[in-house]
Design an enzyme around this catalytic site. Sequence first.
Site, PDB file in Angstrom:
ATOM      1  N   ASP A 191       0.710  -1.375  -0.375  1.00 15.41           N
ATOM      2  CA  ASP A 191       0.054   0.116  -0.024  1.00 15.41           C
ATOM      3  C   ASP A 191       1.080   1.477   0.046  1.00 15.41           C
ATOM      4  OD1 ASP A 191      -2.527   1.298  -0.087  1.00 15.41           O
ATOM      5  OD2 ASP A 191      -2.897   0.641   2.078  1.00 15.41           O
ATOM      6  N   ASP A 231      -1.346   5.192   7.870  1.00  9.77           N
ATOM      7  CA  ASP A 231      -1.930   6.340   8.460  1.00  9.77           C
ATOM      8  C   ASP A 231      -2.223   5.735   9.831  1.00  9.77           C
ATOM      9  OD1 ASP A 231      -2.737   9.113   9.116  1.00  9.77           O
ATOM     10  OD2 ASP A 231      -4.388   8.449   7.637  1.00  9.77           O
ATOM     11  N   THR A 232      -2.998   5.528   9.865  1.00  7.18           N
ATOM     12  CA  THR A 232      -3.869   5.236  11.309  1.00  7.18           C
ATOM     13  C   THR A 232      -4.338   2.933  11.221  1.00  7.18           C
ATOM     14  OG1 THR A 232      -5.956   4.460  10.907  1.00  7.18           O
ATOM     15  CG2 THR A 232      -6.076   7.081  11.423  1.00  7.18           C
TER      16      THR A 232
HETATM   17  O1  PRP Z   1      -3.925   3.213   7.665  1.00  2.00           O
HETATM   18  P1  PRP Z   1      -5.104   3.754   7.195  1.00  2.00           P
HETATM   19  O2  PRP Z   1      -5.657   5.081   8.083  1.00  2.00           O
HETATM   20  O3  PRP Z   1      -5.588   2.794   7.099  1.00  2.00           O
HETATM   21  O4  PRP Z   1      -4.948   5.254   5.975  1.00  2.00           O
HETATM   22  C1  PRP Z   1      -4.611   4.179   4.740  1.00  2.00           C
HETATM   23  C2  PRP Z   1      -5.391   3.940   3.355  1.00  2.00           C
HETATM   24  O5  PRP Z   1      -6.239   5.059   3.327  1.00  2.00           O
HETATM   25  C3  PRP Z   1      -6.169   5.852   1.607  1.00  2.00           C
HETATM   26  O6  PRP Z   1      -7.192   4.678   1.414  1.00  2.00           O
HETATM   27  P2  PRP Z   1      -8.571   5.170   0.735  1.00  2.00           P
HETATM   28  O7  PRP Z   1      -9.344   4.693   1.819  1.00  2.00           O
HETATM   29  O8  PRP Z   1      -8.247   6.592   0.874  1.00  2.00           O
HETATM   30  O9  PRP Z   1      -8.420   4.743  -0.817  1.00  2.00           O
HETATM   31  P3  PRP Z   1      -7.396   5.124  -1.619  1.00  2.00           P
HETATM   32  O10 PRP Z   1      -6.243   3.987  -1.974  1.00  2.00           O
HETATM   33  O11 PRP Z   1      -8.571   4.649  -3.134  1.00  2.00           O
HETATM   34  O12 PRP Z   1      -7.195   6.488  -2.264  1.00  2.00           O
HETATM   35  C4  PRP Z   1      -5.017   4.482   1.557  1.00  2.00           C
HETATM   36  O13 PRP Z   1      -4.462   4.329  -0.038  1.00  2.00           O
HETATM   37  C5  PRP Z   1      -4.696   3.841   2.459  1.00  2.00           C
HETATM   38  O14 PRP Z   1      -5.081   1.665   1.860  1.00  2.00           O
END
Ligand code: PRP
Length: 206
Positions: free
Chosen positions: A111, A115-116
């Site tokens: 990925d 983030d969280t």
């Molecule tokens: O650690 P976290 O807080 O779970 O965040 C990380 C996730 O957030 C974003 O996905 P998003 O749902 O924005 O979709 P995208 O990848 O399609 O942009 C990113 O691509 C990760 O998969």
Amino acid sequence: MVDKMYISYNNVHKLCKAGAEEFLKQVGKPDVIIAIGGGGFIPARIIRTFLRSPGEKNIPIQAIGLSLYEDMGTGTDDKIGKEVIRTQWLDFGALSQHFDSLIGKNILIVDEVDDTRTTLHYAVSELYKDVKEIAEKLGRTSEKTRFSIFVLHNKLKEKRAQIDEDKMGGGKYFVGKDVPDVWIAYPWESADIDTHTQHAVEQGNI
Ligand SMILES: O=P(O)(O)OC[C@H]1O[C@H](OP(=O)(O)OP(=O)(O)O)[C@H](O)[C@@H]1O
């Protein structure tokens, strides 16, 4: 500290290269890469380049779609959380003659950002559950399945979830770069890639 960190394609490429080298050293060649879409798609394709030796077959990339959305259902502000929605899951389709399942495989989940940690926690838990169910059905529970992770960036902050190491089966977590909790601007989101790249160069993210 900048409040918006610009990342260039060059930088993404180099982080993937370094991540692949570390992965090969510590875990060994993966049988399959699982890209978490959309942000994991481009890094997954790049990292594959560095995981394959010349003359070897390509490592298959599977896509899973996971999206975070604000869960407002419970009412009060302090209860607002993030929920993961599964929009796409594994499909071995035409591969299935050679590749029936993830049982016993060395798997690399990719990925762009941790983030969280909600998404990675979800991905590992659900993939582990899938493998366990099928392995029990087929009587193949003695085969060791390893889940490793590669992200371009890990935000240094309090996480909402932790990844259960037992479920990783000896797989490891790899990070291109640990970063502060700021807005990361990836090149594939940019409407003006030249200006974006210029900002990234100014910030040293090349
Ligand atoms: O650690 P976290 O807080 O779970 O965040 C990380 C996730 O957030 C974003 O996905 P998003 O749902 O924005 O979709 P995208 O990848 O399609 O942009 C990113 O691509 C990760 O998969």
